[in-house]
Design an enzyme around this catalytic site. Structure first.
Site, PDB file in Angstrom:
ATOM      1  N   HIS A  98      46.314  22.423  14.347  1.00  0.00           N
ATOM      2  CA  HIS A  98      44.652  22.143  14.594  1.00  0.00           C
ATOM      3  C   HIS A  98      44.088  23.419  14.818  1.00  0.00           C
ATOM      4  CE1 HIS A  98      45.329  21.622  18.510  1.00  0.00           C
ATOM      5  NE2 HIS A  98      44.663  22.130  19.011  1.00  0.00           N
TER       6      HIS A  98
HETATM    7  C1  UD1 Z   1      39.942  20.922  21.187  1.00  0.00           C
HETATM    8  C2  UD1 Z   1      39.951  21.997  21.817  1.00  0.00           C
HETATM    9  C3  UD1 Z   1      41.647  22.609  22.236  1.00  0.00           C
HETATM   10  C4  UD1 Z   1      42.773  21.823  21.827  1.00  0.00           C
HETATM   11  C5  UD1 Z   1      42.163  19.979  21.231  1.00  0.00           C
HETATM   12  C6  UD1 Z   1      42.930  19.679  21.001  1.00  0.00           C
HETATM   13  C7  UD1 Z   1      37.910  23.461  22.554  1.00  0.00           C
HETATM   14  C8  UD1 Z   1      37.273  23.777  22.086  1.00  0.00           C
HETATM   15  N1  UD1 Z   1      38.535  22.724  21.914  1.00  0.00           N
HETATM   16  O1  UD1 Z   1      39.998  21.057  19.743  1.00  0.00           O
HETATM   17  O2  UD1 Z   1      41.932  23.693  22.433  1.00  0.00           O
HETATM   18  O3  UD1 Z   1      43.653  21.977  21.201  1.00  0.00           O
HETATM   19  O4  UD1 Z   1      41.238  19.768  21.137  1.00  0.00           O
HETATM   20  O5  UD1 Z   1      43.143  18.582  20.388  1.00  0.00           O
HETATM   21  O6  UD1 Z   1      37.370  22.685  23.519  1.00  0.00           O
HETATM   22  N2  UD1 Z   1      37.090  14.751  16.065  1.00  0.00           N
HETATM   23  C9  UD1 Z   1      37.560  13.446  15.401  1.00  0.00           C
HETATM   24  N3  UD1 Z   1      37.330  12.113  16.864  1.00  0.00           N
HETATM   25  C10 UD1 Z   1      37.975  12.897  17.243  1.00  0.00           C
HETATM   26  C11 UD1 Z   1      37.712  14.623  18.173  1.00  0.00           C
HETATM   27  C12 UD1 Z   1      37.157  14.989  17.426  1.00  0.00           C
HETATM   28  O7  UD1 Z   1      37.364  13.023  14.007  1.00  0.00           O
HETATM   29  O8  UD1 Z   1      38.052  11.841  18.409  1.00  0.00           O
HETATM   30  C13 UD1 Z   1      37.290  16.109  14.697  1.00  0.00           C
HETATM   31  C14 UD1 Z   1      35.926  16.125  14.166  1.00  0.00           C
HETATM   32  O9  UD1 Z   1      35.409  16.414  13.000  1.00  0.00           O
HETATM   33  C15 UD1 Z   1      35.027  17.484  15.017  1.00  0.00           C
HETATM   34  C16 UD1 Z   1      36.429  18.500  14.663  1.00  0.00           C
HETATM   35  O10 UD1 Z   1      38.109  17.068  14.995  1.00  0.00           O
HETATM   36  O11 UD1 Z   1      34.574  17.690  14.991  1.00  0.00           O
HETATM   37  C17 UD1 Z   1      37.206  19.108  16.511  1.00  0.00           C
HETATM   38  O12 UD1 Z   1      36.867  18.547  17.024  1.00  0.00           O
HETATM   39  P1  UD1 Z   1      37.054  19.462  18.773  1.00  0.00           P
HETATM   40  O13 UD1 Z   1      36.810  18.953  20.003  1.00  0.00           O
HETATM   41  O14 UD1 Z   1      35.374  20.583  18.403  1.00  0.00           O
HETATM   42  O15 UD1 Z   1      38.024  20.284  19.173  1.00  0.00           O
HETATM   43  P2  UD1 Z   1      39.190  20.070  18.721  1.00  0.00           P
HETATM   44  O16 UD1 Z   1      39.798  20.876  17.453  1.00  0.00           O
HETATM   45  O17 UD1 Z   1      39.430  18.081  18.665  1.00  0.00           O
END
Ligand code: UD1
Length: 355
Positions: A201
């Site tokens: 991811h």
């Molecule tokens: C975040 C953390 C990362 C961790 C990861 C674990 C930061 C900078 N990154 O990354 O260190 O390893 O979590 O999972 O804080 N999304 C969904 N549903 C959700 C959450 C996210 O669909 O419940 C999708 C959305 O499209 C979102 C993308 O995932 O834009 C990224 O989510 P985000 O929380 O920005 O970062 P992660 O890649 O999850």
């Protein structure tokens, strides 16, 4: 004494659970749990609360997804009134996600003491958003709880006073130790005898079409020798769909709950990942781990554990996997203080802070 915990993203949940439970046993401590809402899908959040036995959050900031600046700023803006109203004596933050750094900043500006659980880890790669989060959080924290000796060394080198650093061990392993018997007992239908368990991811691996295509091709090559089971983060699924890539015979699953994923890890022939926490879990479990990154903030998983960095080097992945399939995987051992009691050690230190 009021202790306020802030969590937001999936890897935070297995870290807060043991600390909440350990502090619960201290009568003079009142606890408040804040969820920033960085992760909000049932499969990324609610199910983890349920399986880990974490009480429902007292406050949910519901920030949702956004750019780094927006998500970090939204958490700060929404958290500030909560801090002013609840007046915690200490705020605990976990790991290296945006929720961690946003909270540390909001607290530091209000003069509220911050404890950072999982302090001192460094990949020395500032292109990783998590590395920025770790550096800033550790500069602002008053109590720094490290999982291993390399963490202490990194903090001392950055000028952190030695009396703020507490080597307590790996708190995520507390959750693993507690739920391992449940995971072992879990029956899994349709599971091949031998398989590679894959998670990916990191933005560096999944946000670029050519890179992600190359990784999927490597995994398809792996799948000629070994079934590939690939529970995938929403970010990864979105990118595969957006780029119109074909995962072929890779078994793409929705994100799995904690116990289900643990049940797959303990039976895996090998784990291929770019996660931080999974490098540690496989080291504890003695399962071979091939990490698709050029660096790691968890070097002890290489020096003591079962982890090997393969980056995006297809030949290295191929040869390391062949080693594992021949029964020549590195054995490794469990690092000191990864013993299931880190939450208790943190609680003891917090209790001693009472002024
Ligand atoms: C975040 C953390 C990362 C961790 C990861 C674990 C930061 C900078 N990154 O990354 O260190 O390893 O979590 O999972 O804080 N999304 C969904 N549903 C959700 C959450 C996210 O669909 O419940 C999708 C959305 O499209 C979102 C993308 O995932 O834009 C990224 O989510 P985000 O929380 O920005 O970062 P992660 O890649 O999850």
């Amino acid at each position: 004494m009021n202790v306020l915990h802030v969590v937001g993203a999936r890897p935070n949940f297995m870290k807060v659970a043991p600390v909440l439970a350990a502090l619960q046993r201290h009568k003079n401590i009142a606890q408040i749990l804040v969820h920033t809402g960085q992760h909000y899908d049932v499969s990324m959040s609610d199910i983890f609360f349920e399986q880990l036995g974490i009480p429902a959050p007292d406050v949910n900031l519901a920030v949702g997804s956004g750019s780094h600046a927006r998500q970090t700023a939204d958490i700060m803006v929404r958290l500030e009134p909560v801090l002013l109203e609840r007046k915690p004596d200490i705020v605990l933050v976990y790991g290296d996600v945006n929720s961690t750094v946003a909270t540390a900043l909001a607290c530091a500006k209000l003069g509220i003491r911050v404890g950072h659980v999982e302090a001192g880890l460094r990949s020395f790669d500032r292109t990783m958003p998590e590395e920025i989060n770790r550096l800033v959080t550790d500069q602002l924290a008053d109590l720094l709880f490290t999982p291993s000796e390399d963490g202490d060394r990194n903090l001392l080198r950055e000028g952190i006073a030695a009396d703020k650093i507490f080597r307590v061990g790996n708190v995520m392993i507390d959750s693993l130790v507690r739920l391992l018997p449940t995971a072992r007992a879990r029956k899994l239908a349709d599971l091949p005898d031998r398989y590679a368990l894959v998670t990916l991811h990191r933005p560096a691996n999944v946000d670029d079409c050519a890179i992600l295509r190359g990784i999927l091709e490597s995994l398809l090559e792996v799948s000629r020798d070994l079934n590939v089971i690939f529970p995938s983060h929403p970010r990864t699924r979105h990118r595969i769909a957006d780029f119109g890539l074909d995962p072929g015979q890779l078994r793409l699953l929705d994100p799995l709950p904690y116990i289900d994923f643990l049940a797959l890890q303990i039976r895996a022939t090998a784990v291929i990942t770019d996660s931080g926490g999974i490098q540690e879990e496989t080291t504890y479990l003695g399962i071979p781990c091939l990490t698709m990154r050029e660096n790691t903030e968890r070097p002890i998983t290489i020096s003591m554990g079962t982890n090997v960095l393969v980056g995006r080097d297809r030949e290295k992945l191929r040869s390391e996997l062949a080693n594992i399939l021949r029964g020549n995987a590195r054995k490794g051992s469990i690092p000191p203080l990864w013993d299931g009691r880190t939450g208790e050690r943190i609680a003891e230190i917090i209790v001693q802070q009472e002024r």
